[in-house]
Design a protein around this motif. Structure first.
Motif, mmCIF file in Angstrom:
data_model
loop_
_atom_site.group_PDB
_atom_site.id
_atom_site.type_symbol
_atom_site.label_atom_id
_atom_site.label_comp_id
_atom_site.label_asym_id
_atom_site.label_seq_id
_atom_site.Cartn_x
_atom_site.Cartn_y
_atom_site.Cartn_z
ATOM 1 N N VAL A 59 0.948 -1.000 -0.051
ATOM 2 C CA VAL A 59 0.010 0.073 -0.064
ATOM 3 C C VAL A 59 0.927 1.128 0.035
ATOM 4 N N PRO A 60 1.372 1.644 -1.288
ATOM 5 C CA PRO A 60 2.280 2.799 -1.176
ATOM 6 C C PRO A 60 1.526 4.048 -0.882
ATOM 7 N N THR A 61 1.922 5.092 -0.334
ATOM 8 C CA THR A 61 1.538 6.378 0.030
ATOM 9 C C THR A 61 2.406 7.386 -0.510
ATOM 10 N N LEU A 62 2.063 7.837 -1.660
ATOM 11 C CA LEU A 62 3.167 8.643 -2.462
ATOM 12 C C LEU A 62 2.854 10.125 -2.745
ATOM 13 N N TYR A 63 1.519 10.492 -2.999
ATOM 14 C CA TYR A 63 1.387 11.951 -3.242
ATOM 15 C C TYR A 63 1.817 12.808 -1.895
ATOM 16 N N LEU A 64 1.624 12.313 -0.768
ATOM 17 C CA LEU A 64 2.023 13.016 0.417
ATOM 18 C C LEU A 64 3.510 13.548 0.192
ATOM 19 N N GLY A 65 4.395 12.929 -0.432
ATOM 20 C CA GLY A 65 5.478 13.534 -0.547
ATOM 21 C C GLY A 65 5.680 14.870 -1.176
ATOM 22 N N ASP A 66 4.688 15.201 -2.143
ATOM 23 C CA ASP A 66 4.686 16.422 -2.867
ATOM 24 C C ASP A 66 4.017 17.519 -1.895
ATOM 25 N N TRP A 67 2.809 17.085 -1.289
ATOM 26 C CA TRP A 67 2.015 18.110 -0.395
ATOM 27 C C TRP A 67 3.032 18.321 1.052
ATOM 28 N N LEU A 68 3.571 17.388 1.511
ATOM 29 C CA LEU A 68 4.240 17.650 2.773
ATOM 30 C C LEU A 68 5.305 18.430 2.670
ATOM 31 N N ILE A 69 6.259 18.283 1.814
ATOM 32 C CA ILE A 69 7.515 19.057 1.410
ATOM 33 C C ILE A 69 7.041 20.637 1.196
ATOM 34 N N ASP A 70 6.059 20.665 0.328
ATOM 35 C CA ASP A 70 5.691 22.059 -0.208
ATOM 36 C C ASP A 70 4.943 22.890 0.747
ATOM 37 N N ASN A 71 4.489 22.069 2.010
ATOM 38 C CA ASN A 71 3.704 22.851 3.081
ATOM 39 C C ASN A 71 4.119 22.575 4.214
ATOM 40 N N ALA A 72 5.487 22.338 4.570
ATOM 41 C CA ALA A 72 6.092 21.840 5.732
ATOM 42 C C ALA A 72 6.013 23.227 6.554
ATOM 43 N N GLU A 73 6.365 24.372 6.015
ATOM 44 C CA GLU A 73 6.555 25.670 6.923
ATOM 45 C C GLU A 73 5.057 25.905 7.409
#
Length: 423
Positions: free
Chosen positions: A286-300
């Motif tokens: 069960v991959p969870t991949l899109y979070l890699g885009d959102w999390l890094i872009d919205n970390a701050e």
């Protein structure tokens, strides 16, 4: 043949008397996706009685007196399934703010997220980790009709070792805070597994490796021994539950698969041995991949602590490379998002990532329908538009078999024969 079956059914109802004929709803649309074949059915009709589908196909005869829902040029699909959510969480919880959240407040957050998820077209979810059995309470409230939301298979608190990914690693030691699912050694692990089942867990979640959003651990290293994993998974299976393992690293994946796990969650560092074992054991990834885009872009914006962001920047890009290899090698894939790491309701953005890694749109859709239903043990209930299954349906504009991003804009949702979004 389907039209004949409907005629026979109506004749039987007539013989029984008009008062015994159940109300029929007919849903019409220009197209319907047959998720098994990956092909379109044109001039689609789905007949529904109560919560269940009674027939589905092209140009079916609609019984006199049926309530007709005409969706025009839209495309019908079965309600989508997300096999990895944290329905009571939010992205902001990856920081320190979660420490101040009470169980009642977390539960109400879950109620909000449940409606958002349902309206996004996900009519079934598997929740794999929540504080204080909040996901179980939410599941029961939805089933009782108290709040709207998807069908939920819930895990309650995930099992993990002291100081591991599923321990509460953000508290200073003087607070003496220990996560509810912490269990060390075979005896403790058995006890916590049984306790979770006592309080209503549908599935047992295990943290088999370190993680990204936890302090002081390494996603590449295992955290439970083979003996501990065998005890947890064996007890879950003996008591009629499946088990899911959070596992980023190769050694943790290998141990969990050998211990009999039903699914590996994330799989960021899956290697050739892990791929081989998962194919041999028919273990779902069960991959969870899109979070890699959102999390890094919205970390701050979500105040993600710096050590966690640094791990994310290393692990998440590597995950796409390794999981791309697993997809191409034929590892069974079920759809999951880790929603809560990014906002609930954006779940369908995962599809485009799967396609980018080599799946066709039809294959990606199958991960969130027939594959996910199989993983959950619910193939007789959900995952396809077929007689006998729940009338969980969605409709979209466009052609999802050509552009899977059409699923990011679900226009109409039905759960159990009741329309919950759209006219």
């Amino acid at each position: 043949m389907k039209a004949i079956a409907v005629s026979i059914l109506l004749f039987a109802y007539a013989a029984a008397g008009a008062a015994d004929i159940p109300a029929i709803t007919a849903v019409k649309a220009a197209h319907m996706v047959d998720v098994r074949s990956g092909k379109l059915v044109d001039q689609a009709v789905v007949l529904i009685s109560g919560e269940r589908i009674t027939a589905a196909g092209s140009q079916l005869t609609i019984p006199a007196g049926a309530t007709v829902i005409d969706l025009g040029n839209k495309t019908l699909l079965p309600g989508l399934i997300d096999a990895h959510t944290h329905i009571t969480g939010r992205p902001e919880d990856a920081g320190y703010s979660i420490i101040a959240k009470s169980i009642p407040r977390i539960t109400l957050t879950g109620a909000h997220n449940a409606l958002t998820t349902l309206r996004a077209g996900f009519t079934t979810i598997r929740d794999v980790g929540a504080d204080g059995y909040t996901d179980i309470g939410l599941r029961d409230a939805i089933n009782d009709g108290d709040v709207p939301g998807p069908r939920i298979l819930a895990s309650g608190p995930p099992l993990g070792i002291t100081g591991g990914h599923c321990d509460d690693t953000m508290h200073a030691p003087e607070y003496k805070s220990i996560a509810l699912g912490v269990a060390d050694g075979v005896d403790e692990a058995l006890k916590v597994t049984r306790r979770n089942i006592k309080y209503g867990a549908d599935v047992i979640k295990i943290c088999a490796t370190g993680g990204v959003l936890s302090f002081g651990d390494d996603p590449r290293t295992s955290q439970y021994t083979l003996e501990e994993l065998k005890a947890i998974i064996g007890e879950a299976h003996r008591l009629g539950r499946k088990a899911a393992a959070h596992a980023h690293g190769g050694d943790g994946i290998r141990l969990a698969v050998l211990a009999g796990i039903d699914s590996i969650e994330h799989g960021s560092y899956i290697d050739d041995e892990g791929i081989k074992l998962m194919k041999e054991h028919k273990t779902y990834l069960v991959p969870t991949l899109y979070l890699g885009d959102w999390l890094i872009d919205n970390a701050e914006a979500i105040k993600l602590p710096a050590p966690l962001l640094e791990k994310a920047k290393v692990v998440l890009p590597q995950a796409r490379i390794n999981i791309g290899k697993a997809i191409k090698a034929g590892v069974p894939i079920a759809f999951g998002t880790d929603a809560a790491v990014y906002p609930h309701g954006l779940n369908a953005r995962e599809f485009a990532v799967l396609v980018k890694l080599g799946m066709t749109p039809a294959q990606a859709i199958r991960t969130a329908t027939v594959n996910a239903a199989d993983l959950l043990g619910w193939s007789d209930k959900v995952g396809s538009i077929e007689a006998g299954k729940y009338a969980d349906l969605i409709a979209v504009d466009g052609a999802p078999l050509n552009d899977v991003r059409a699923l990011e804009q679900v226009q109409w949702v039905m759960k159990g024969g009741a329309v919950v979004k759209g006219n």
